[in-house]
Write a protein that holds these residues in place. Structure first.
Motif, mmCIF file in Angstrom:
data_model
loop_
_atom_site.group_PDB
_atom_site.id
_atom_site.type_symbol
_atom_site.label_atom_id
_atom_site.label_comp_id
_atom_site.label_asym_id
_atom_site.label_seq_id
_atom_site.Cartn_x
_atom_site.Cartn_y
_atom_site.Cartn_z
ATOM 1 N N ALA A 96 5.570 21.396 -43.897
ATOM 2 C CA ALA A 96 6.347 22.433 -45.505
ATOM 3 C C ALA A 96 5.911 23.413 -45.483
ATOM 4 N N HIS A 97 4.369 23.632 -44.980
ATOM 5 C CA HIS A 97 3.147 25.371 -45.663
ATOM 6 C C HIS A 97 3.524 25.952 -44.036
ATOM 7 N N MET A 123 8.008 16.698 -39.548
ATOM 8 C CA MET A 123 8.808 17.478 -41.348
ATOM 9 C C MET A 123 8.648 18.213 -41.440
ATOM 10 N N THR A 125 10.660 20.660 -44.389
ATOM 11 C CA THR A 125 11.947 21.084 -45.561
ATOM 12 C C THR A 125 11.844 22.299 -45.158
ATOM 13 N N SER A 127 13.335 24.505 -47.681
ATOM 14 C CA SER A 127 13.195 24.876 -48.891
ATOM 15 C C SER A 127 12.515 26.162 -48.795
ATOM 16 N N LYS A 128 11.069 25.991 -47.868
ATOM 17 C CA LYS A 128 10.265 27.366 -48.338
ATOM 18 C C LYS A 128 10.481 28.016 -46.811
ATOM 19 N N GLY A 134 17.297 21.210 -48.905
ATOM 20 C CA GLY A 134 16.743 19.878 -48.013
ATOM 21 C C GLY A 134 15.841 19.799 -46.510
HETATM 22 C C1 LIG Z 1 4.024 19.612 -48.406
HETATM 23 C C2 LIG Z 1 5.317 19.270 -48.840
HETATM 24 N N1 LIG Z 1 6.511 18.641 -48.570
HETATM 25 C C3 LIG Z 1 8.005 18.830 -48.968
HETATM 26 C C4 LIG Z 1 8.212 19.426 -49.602
HETATM 27 C C5 LIG Z 1 9.968 19.384 -49.689
HETATM 28 O O1 LIG Z 1 10.235 20.098 -50.340
HETATM 29 P P1 LIG Z 1 11.109 20.381 -51.422
HETATM 30 O O2 LIG Z 1 11.323 19.224 -52.290
HETATM 31 O O3 LIG Z 1 11.905 21.927 -51.846
HETATM 32 O O4 LIG Z 1 12.706 19.939 -49.549
HETATM 33 C C6 LIG Z 1 6.836 20.211 -50.475
HETATM 34 C C7 LIG Z 1 7.279 20.691 -51.578
HETATM 35 O O5 LIG Z 1 7.038 21.244 -52.323
HETATM 36 C C8 LIG Z 1 5.966 19.775 -50.523
HETATM 37 O O6 LIG Z 1 4.746 20.877 -50.737
#
Ligand SMILES: Cc1ncc(COP(=O)(O)O)c(C=O)c1O
Length: 419
Positions: A96-97, A123, A125, A127-128, A134
Motif C-alpha cells: 500500500a505504501h 497486494m 490498495t 486508494s493511495k 478498491g
Molecule cells: C498498509 C495498508 N494496507 C491497506 C490499506 C487499505 O487502504 P484502503 O482501505 O484505502 O483501500 C491501508 C490504508 O490505510 C494501509 O495503510
C-alpha cells in the motif's frame, strides 16, 4: 528500520489451523538499520521454528507491509522473504505504501528488491498512489481461489464501481509511463526530509514520502495539529494504539503535485505553531500552578460530599422538570482515605444521595486518587476529570454507560450555571 515479524497466531481455516505471522512495529535498536535487519530476520526465523515445533504445522504464512508508513520506512524484504521461504511459508506483502513510487515503473518494493517471483501474494490498495478506491491482489492462479474463498471483504463487500476502476486505470497508465511524476515526488520527499531534519525534527528511520515528525506528548501533538490547520496545513496526529505509547507522530504526505515552496511553508507553519503551542502550554502550566496554590488543599471528603449534594439537587430538579425516560443507575465517587464511596443513585425519577451499593442497577465508580482529580470533580470540570482518567488519577470502574451519562449531566449542569 523499525519492524519485526510478530508472534505466530493460529487462524482457523476449513477445520484446520493455519499459523499466520503478523508483523508489528518496534523501536529501532541503537546502532541502526543493519542490526535491526538481522534482528527482524532472526525473529522471523525463531517464530517460524516455533510455529513448526509448537503448532506442528508446515503451512505458515508470513504477512508483511513492504513500507511502514509511521516513520520506519522500507522492510528488509529480501531477508524476510529468504527466511520465510527457507521454512516453506507463504509470503503476503502489502505494498500500500510503496506501489506507484518504489521500483521500476512504480511496481513496488518487491520489484525494486528483485523478490517478486518469490512472493506469493502482492497486494496494493488503489486508494493511495492511484487516488481511487478498491484494491488488488496479484497471485499465482492456484492461490487466487484461496484468496477468493477466505477474504471476507471479497465475499461481503460491494464491488468497486466502474468509474473508480476507470480512474484507477487512468492513474496506473500515467504512473507506469511517466517517470517525471515519480522523480518530482522523490525530489520533494528528499528535500522535505532534509529540511525537517535540519530543523531538528526526529523523523524516525524511514525514507518515503510520508514524513512523520515524532512528538512524545500527545496533547502537544493534537494542539500542533489544530494550530497547523488554522495556518492552512492539513495533517493528522497519530497516537497510541496505532503507534507505541509516547511516540506520537504528525503525518505529512508528500505528493508529486507538492513543490519545494509548499515544503518550506509547511515547515515554517510547523515551527511557528510549535512555538505558539509551547508558549501557551507554559502559561497554562503557570496558571494551573498558581491556581493550585491559591485553591490550597485537597477538597477532601467534605468537599466531595458538598459537591454531591448540589449535583443531586440539580439532578432532582432536572428530572422533575423533564418528561421522557429516566435512567436507573448509581454513580460512586471514591476517595483514597479508604472510607465508603459517596454515592448518587437515580431510580424511578428519584435521586438518592448516599444510595446503597448497587445490586442490579448499572453503575460506575470514579476513584479520585489525587487532589487535581478531586478538585476537577468538585468544580464539575469535565475536561479535568477526563485528564485525570488519562493520567490514572481518576480511576474508572464499572460500566461505561453510567459514566457517559454522568459526563453528559455534568456538561449540562455547567452550561446551566454558566448561562
Ligand atoms: C498498509 C495498508 N494496507 C491497506 C490499506 C487499505 O487502504 P484502503 O482501505 O484505502 O483501500 C491501508 C490504508 O490505510 C494501509 O495503510
Amino acid at each position: 528500520m523499525a519492524r519485526r515479524a510478530g508472534r505466530a497466531r493460529r487462524l482457523r481455516r476449513g477445520g484446520g489451523e493455519h499459523p499466520v505471522l503478523l508483523q508489528t512495529t518496534k523501536q529501532a535498536p541503537e546502532g541502526g538499520g543493519e542490526r535491526l535487519r538481522l534482528a527482524v530476520s532472526e525473529r522471523l526465523q525463531s517464530d517460524l521454528e516455533l510455529a513448526h515445533r509448537v503448532v506442528n504445522y508446515n503451512d505458515e504464512s508470513v504477512v508483511i507491509e513492504s513500507v511502514y508508513s509511521m516513520g520506519e520506512g522500507a522492510a528488509p524484504i529480501e531477508d524476510l522473504v529468504r527466511t520465510a521461504k527457507k521454512h516453506g511459508a507463504l509470503v503476503f506483502v502489502d505494498e500500500a505504501h510503496s506501489f506507484g513510487f518504489y521500483g521500476p515503473r512504480g511496481a513496488g518494493l518487491c520489484a525494486e528488491r528483485g523478490v517478486t517471483d518469490q512472493v506469493d501474494f502482492i497486494m496494493t490498495t488503489l486508494s493511495k498512489a492511484l487516488g481511487s478506491l478498491g484494491g488488488v491482489v496479484a497471485a499465482r492462479e492456484e492461490h487466487v481461489a484461496l484468496i477468493k474463498s477466505s477474504a471476507r471483504a471479497y465475499i461481503f463487500q460491494a464491488t468497486v464501481s466502474p468509474a473508480d476502476i476507470a480512474a484507477a486505470l487512468a492513474a496506473l497508465r500515467r504512473l507506469s509511463t511517466d517517470e517525471a511524476l515519480r522523480e518530482r515526488l522523490w525530489d520533494t520527499t528528499r528535500y522535505m526530509r532534509q529540511r525537517f531534519t535540519d530543523a531538528g525534527y526526529d523523523l524516525g528511520t524511514g525514507d518515503g514520502p510520508i514524513v512523520t515528525p515524532h512528538f512524545s506528548d500527545k496533547d502537544k501533538l493534537y494542539a500542533i495539529c489544530h494550530g497547523l490547520f488554522e495556518r492552512g496545513v492539513q495533517t493528522a496526529a497519530v497516537t497510541y494504539p496505532i503507534v507505541e505509547t509516547g511516540r506520537g507522530r504528525l503525518r505529512f504526505i508528500c505528493s508529486a503535485s507538492h513543490t519545494r515552496e509548499d515544503v518550506d511553508r509547511t515547515l515554517e507553519a510547523l515551527i511557528d505553531t510549535e512555538r505558539a503551542v509551547d508558549a501557551e502550554r507554559e502559561t497554562e502550566a503557570e496558571r494551573r500552578a498558581a491556581g493550585e496554590e491559591a485553591s490550597g488543599a485537597h477538597p477532601g471528603r467534605s468537599g466531595v460530599e458538598e459537591w454531591a449534594r448540589a449535583f443531586a439537587d440539580h439532578l432532582q430538579e432536572t428530572l422533575a422538570r423533564e418528561d421522557g425516560p429516566a435512567p436507573d443507575l448509581v454513580v460512586s465517587f471514591g476517595l483514597p482515605d479508604g472510607g465508603e464511596p459517596v454515592r448518587i443513585g437515580v431510580r424511578g425519577r428519584a435521586v438518592e444521595l448516599g444510595a446503597a451499593e448497587p445490586a442490579d442497577a448499572p453503575s460506575c465508580s470514579l476513584v479520585l486518587t489525587d487532589r487535581r482529580a478531586a478538585s476537577a470533580l468538585c468544580s464539575s470540570d469535565v475536561q479535568g476529570l477526563l485528564d485525570g482518567v488519562l493520567r490514572g488519577t481518576c480511576e474508572l470502574q464499572g460500566q461505561v454507560e453510567p459514566f457517559i451519562w454522568l459526563v453528559g449531566r455534568l456538561v449540562e449542569w455547567q452550561r446551566g450555571v454558566a448561562a
